[in-house]
Scaffold this active site. Structure first.
Site, PDB file in Angstrom:
ATOM      1  N   ASN A 168      42.539 -45.227 -12.914  1.00 25.03           N
ATOM      2  CA  ASN A 168      43.273 -44.726 -14.070  1.00 25.03           C
ATOM      3  C   ASN A 168      44.090 -43.511 -13.656  1.00 25.03           C
ATOM      4  O   ASN A 168      43.757 -42.833 -12.686  1.00 25.03           O
ATOM      5  CB  ASN A 168      42.265 -44.311 -15.156  1.00 25.03           C
ATOM      6  N   HIS A 190      45.479 -39.955 -15.450  1.00 23.03           N
ATOM      7  CA  HIS A 190      45.301 -39.146 -16.655  1.00 23.03           C
ATOM      8  C   HIS A 190      46.119 -37.863 -16.503  1.00 23.03           C
ATOM      9  O   HIS A 190      46.065 -37.222 -15.455  1.00 23.03           O
ATOM     10  CB  HIS A 190      43.817 -38.820 -16.853  1.00 23.03           C
ATOM     11  N   SER A 226      45.780 -36.555 -12.730  1.00 21.74           N
ATOM     12  CA  SER A 226      44.711 -36.986 -11.823  1.00 21.74           C
ATOM     13  C   SER A 226      44.682 -38.508 -11.753  1.00 21.74           C
ATOM     14  O   SER A 226      44.784 -39.182 -12.783  1.00 21.74           O
ATOM     15  CB  SER A 226      43.342 -36.537 -12.361  1.00 21.74           C
ATOM     16  N   ASP A 235      37.697 -40.835 -19.354  1.00 24.27           N
ATOM     17  CA  ASP A 235      38.434 -39.979 -18.414  1.00 24.27           C
ATOM     18  C   ASP A 235      37.519 -39.278 -17.417  1.00 24.27           C
ATOM     19  O   ASP A 235      37.662 -38.086 -17.134  1.00 24.27           O
ATOM     20  CB  ASP A 235      39.304 -38.953 -19.175  1.00 24.27           C
TER      21      ASP A 235
HETATM   22  C1  GRF Z   1      50.985 -41.168 -18.634  1.00 21.61           C
HETATM   23  O1  GRF Z   1      51.151 -39.808 -18.899  1.00 21.61           O
HETATM   24  C2  GRF Z   1      49.580 -41.441 -18.169  1.00 21.61           C
HETATM   25  O2  GRF Z   1      49.028 -40.399 -17.428  1.00 21.61           O
HETATM   26  C3  GRF Z   1      48.832 -41.575 -19.474  1.00 21.61           C
HETATM   27  O3  GRF Z   1      49.716 -42.239 -20.330  1.00 21.61           O
HETATM   28  C4  GRF Z   1      51.061 -42.006 -19.904  1.00 21.61           C
HETATM   29  C5  GRF Z   1      51.662 -43.353 -19.660  1.00 21.61           C
HETATM   30  O4  GRF Z   1      53.016 -43.312 -19.394  1.00 21.61           O
HETATM   31  N1  GRF Z   1      47.569 -42.234 -19.251  1.00 21.61           N
HETATM   32  P1  GRF Z   1      53.763 -44.627 -18.924  1.00 21.61           P
HETATM   33  O5  GRF Z   1      53.465 -45.721 -19.938  1.00 21.61           O
HETATM   34  O6  GRF Z   1      53.278 -44.993 -17.554  1.00 21.61           O
HETATM   35  O7  GRF Z   1      55.218 -44.256 -18.940  1.00 21.61           O
END
Ligand code: GRF
Length: 219
Positions: A109, A111, A138, A147
């Protein structure tokens, strides 16, 4: 070495998905995205996938009576594709323990915070409200708590006095696009594994995250 096969789960814009597609298309990453799954029919990331000739699936969580049955429907799509990694890229659903257990050690993932700080939503506003001087993102393997799980790389981004949540989010997102393909590349090249609750990079235990800062990776 064979290509790493990936399934990417999204809910929205899919800019991280695009960064992975770009890294593959530019021959920076030897991987293949077998499918993109979205729980939102309107996610722009689906168009990005189609543009790159990647199979897409929409599985609307609202059509399922509970989290477990929704997750099971995803498993039924994902398992036949035998991915080396299931990549969460802005996938905005909490996963059931069954799903996590099923893909444990191959579920990653991204985050937008320096975990363990600011799990959950509104991370950029929280960093500003708490007067943090450094914020970031991260990439981590997923374990059972939201998370959480061992972090491979953190991108550090300076918080400016003039920042609001949007300006900060956009600078963090740019760095997300660097570090997510980097981690997938480490897995694809067999350099990074997560085994027995430990991260191993180049045959050494990785006991703390690598730091990506000023376009450089350091330990
Ligand atoms: C990113 O900030 C990611 O870290 C979070 O959701 C957002 C997704 O953006 N989990 P995208 O859909 O990849 O543009």
């Amino acid at each position: 070495m064979p290509k790493a096969s990936l399934v990417v789960l999204i809910s929205g814009s899919g800019s991280n998905l695009q960064a992975i597609i770009d890294a593959i298309q530019n021959d920076e990453l030897d991987a293949e995205i077998k499918a993109v799954i979205s729980n939102q029919a309107t996610a722009f990331g689906l168009a990005r996938a189609t543009q790159a000739n990647i199979n897409t699936h929409v599985i609307d969580h609202k059509q399922f009576p509970d989290r477990e049955s929704f997750d099971q429907a995803m498993i039924e799509i994902i398992d036949p594709l035998k991915p080396d990694l299931v990549v969460l890229a802005g996938f905005m659903r909490i996963l059931s323990n069954d799903f996590i257990e099923h893909y444990l050690h191959r579920l990653i993932n991204i985050h937008p915070s320096l975990l363990p700080k600011y799990k959950g939503l509104n991370t950029h506003q929280l960093a500003i409200d708490n007067h943090d001087s450094i914020h970031g993102a991260s990439v981590h393997y997923v374990s059972y708590e939201l998370d959480s799980g061992p972090v491979v790389i953190q991108a550090e981004v300076a918080v400016l006095a003039t920042d609001n949540a949007e300006t900060l989010a956009s600078r963090v997102l740019k760095q997300e696009h660097k570090i997510y393909p980097m981690v997938i590349k480490m897995v694809a090249e067999g350099r990074l594994t997560f085994d027995k609750e430990r991260l191993n990079l180049d045959n050494k235990h990785l006991t703390k995250p690598l730091i990506w800062k000023d376009n450089q990776l350091s330990t």
